[in-house]
Scaffold this active site. Structure first.
Site, mmCIF file in Angstrom:
data_model
loop_
_atom_site.group_PDB
_atom_site.id
_atom_site.type_symbol
_atom_site.label_atom_id
_atom_site.label_comp_id
_atom_site.label_asym_id
_atom_site.label_seq_id
_atom_site.Cartn_x
_atom_site.Cartn_y
_atom_site.Cartn_z
ATOM 1 N N GLU A 158 27.451 -27.951 6.895
ATOM 2 C CA GLU A 158 26.266 -28.826 6.833
ATOM 3 C C GLU A 158 26.680 -30.297 6.785
ATOM 4 O OE1 GLU A 158 24.220 -27.679 3.258
ATOM 5 O OE2 GLU A 158 23.837 -25.649 3.946
ATOM 6 N N PRO A 159 27.421 -30.770 7.765
ATOM 7 C CA PRO A 159 27.873 -32.168 7.694
ATOM 8 C C PRO A 159 26.743 -33.142 8.013
ATOM 9 C CG PRO A 159 28.497 -31.239 9.797
ATOM 10 C CD PRO A 159 27.854 -30.117 9.016
ATOM 11 N N ARG A 207 21.838 -48.426 0.016
ATOM 12 C CA ARG A 207 23.069 -47.872 -0.564
ATOM 13 C C ARG A 207 23.800 -48.851 -1.508
ATOM 14 N NH1 ARG A 207 27.044 -46.133 1.535
ATOM 15 N NH2 ARG A 207 27.203 -44.215 0.356
ATOM 16 N N CYS A 266 12.919 -59.412 -3.496
ATOM 17 C CA CYS A 266 12.889 -60.074 -4.801
ATOM 18 C C CYS A 266 13.553 -59.224 -5.871
ATOM 19 C CB CYS A 266 11.450 -60.391 -5.169
ATOM 20 S SG CYS A 266 10.734 -61.472 -3.944
ATOM 21 N N GLU A 267 14.812 -58.968 -5.698
ATOM 22 C CA GLU A 267 15.612 -58.228 -6.677
ATOM 23 C C GLU A 267 17.041 -58.760 -6.570
ATOM 24 O OE1 GLU A 267 15.066 -54.639 -8.050
ATOM 25 O OE2 GLU A 267 13.157 -54.219 -7.087
#
Ligand code: LLP
Length: 407
Positions: A291-292, A330, A359-360
């Site tokens: 399941e790559p 990520r 805005c973080e």
């Protein structure tokens, strides 16, 4: 340098190219940010992965691509053409895989929360339903059996074993321990097998594992295959397949490049472990399912962005680009590293933080990076963004989802 995994990017005369095409030419016709994927690179990784399995003597390898890594329909169609099946975790992914033409008999359905309607849809896909429901709880098995009974069908199921091994990876993407919500403990699988009521309309066709993602160290993989094999021997039932999951990592950094297992090393590890713990002790020859996700699509894609403006606060310098954490989460979520590359190389360098528009404070693609001095409108690419990029994008701050282009 060890293990250089091919990528579509290359500098020619200090200008960045993608699959041999100048990036500024590709980007000039388009608004940024956008994802850019290379069909050629996708082909390379699928073929390398599959052929490596064959080379290592893995019986009848079935590659079920993990759709969650990149569910772009053109990507799925291409993978289908190359011979891939699919690993899905929702009816949405299942429908996309089917729309790409993937045969239901090459689709496995993983996930801890399959709902009644999802199970029904999967059961009714094609003439025989999907290849396997990879069951993650006894409650799920019971429900699948009930639904199959109502539909007068037999559901093909596999148990996802929780092998209780600790994969060395980020804690958010490690899945093989009993403290994680995934899979079933061996003892629970053995108990479920002894309950005839669970098996009136289900048939056990396989066993599966998946211990985590972005795996570079193969020790946990061997330990998990040992557990999978031991269980397969213990249940003494003929199995059509053993599913070894996905998880093989790619190099996002130079440091990772040094310790990364290549596709061949991974296949060799899987093959040797299966032989030692399973095939040497059994007459049966189940096919091996993989399941790559990331290894097939991670390297084929980049996120193309432009500089909005630069800004200085005392001794801090910021390069503000138009791609943000809503496009590629990520770095914010896993502190993952994605290289940011300028479209034009130059000798005039600056130390800068590359930040997005959200805005973080976590909306940052790199702190104190050495980059050529960039100005408004300059192009940059965020590298290795083919896996878990667009599929994890959101509309946070009311931003549009970045379009995708496959070259
Ligand atoms: N099979 C199952 C059951 C999975 O849960 C996954 C990934 C895969 C296969 C494929 O794993 P891969 O070969 O791509 O490592 N969003 C995270 C990764 C989450 C992985 C979730 N499961 C990231 O951006 O790193």
């Amino acid at each position: 340098m060890k293990n250089i995994l091919p990528t579509p990017l290359q500098y020619k005369k200090n200008k960045l190219t993608f699959d041999g095409l100048y990036l500024d030419k590709i980007a000039n016709k388009r608004t940024t940010p956008f994802y850019l994927y290379s069909k050629k690179t996708l082909d390379f990784y699928y073929k390398t992965f599959f052929q490596s399995a064959v080379k290592q003597g893995i019986p009848e390898p079935l590659v079920c691509y993990a759709v969650k890594a990149n569910s772009n329909i053109e990507v799925l169609k291409r993978l289908k053409k190359l011979g891939s099946g699919a690993d899905v975790v929702s009816v949405g992914e299942l429908k996309k895989a089917l729309a790409a033409g993937i045969d239901p008999q090459r689709i496995v359905f993983s996930g801890v929360a399959k709902t009644e309607s999802e199970i029904l849809f999967a059961l009714k896909s094609g003439k025989k339903g999907i290849y396997s429901f990879n069951v993650e709880s006894i409650e799920e098995l019971e429900l699948i059996n009930q639904i199959a009974k109502k539909e007068k069908r037999i559901a093909r199921v596999a148990f996802r074993l929780n092998p209780q091994v600790a994969a060395k990876t980020h804690k958010h993407i490690s899945t093989g321990n009993k403290t994680h919500k995934f899979g079933l403990l061996k003892i629970d699988i053995l108990e479920a097998l002894a309950v005839p009521g669970f098996w009136t309309n289900t048939t056990l066709v396989g066993l599966s594992i998946h211990i985590g993602s972005q795996l570079t160290d193969m020790k946990a993989t061997v330990a998990a295959i040992k557990e999978l094999s031991n269980l397969a021997h213990e249940i003494e039932l003929p199995l059509e397949f053993l599913d070894v999951g996905g998880g093989l990592g790619i190099d996002y950094t130079d440091e990772e490049r040094m310790k990364l297992a290549s596709i061949d090393l991974y296949m060799k590890t899987v093959s040797v472990a299966l032989k030692k713990f399973y095939f040497d002790k059994s007459e049966d020859t189940p096919r091996i399912v993989f399941e790559p996700g990331r290894i097939l699509v991670g390297k084929m894609g980049v996120l193309v962005s432009r500089v909005v403006r630069t800004k200085t606060s005392d001794n801090c310098h910021f390069t503000i680009i138009d791609a943000g954490m809503n496009d590629l989460i990520r770095p914010a979520l896993y502190e993952a590293h994605h290289e940011v590359l300028p479209e034009t190389k130059s000798k005039k360098m600056i130390t800068t933080d590359i930040v997005g528009p959200i805005c973080e404070t976590a909306d940052c693609f790199g702190s104190k990076k050495k980059l050529p001095t960039l100005k408004t409108g300059d192009l940059v690419v965020i590298d290795n963004a083919g896996a878990y990029g667009q599929t994890m994008a959101s509309t946070y701050n009311e931003r549009a989802i970045a379009p995708e282009i496959l070259i």
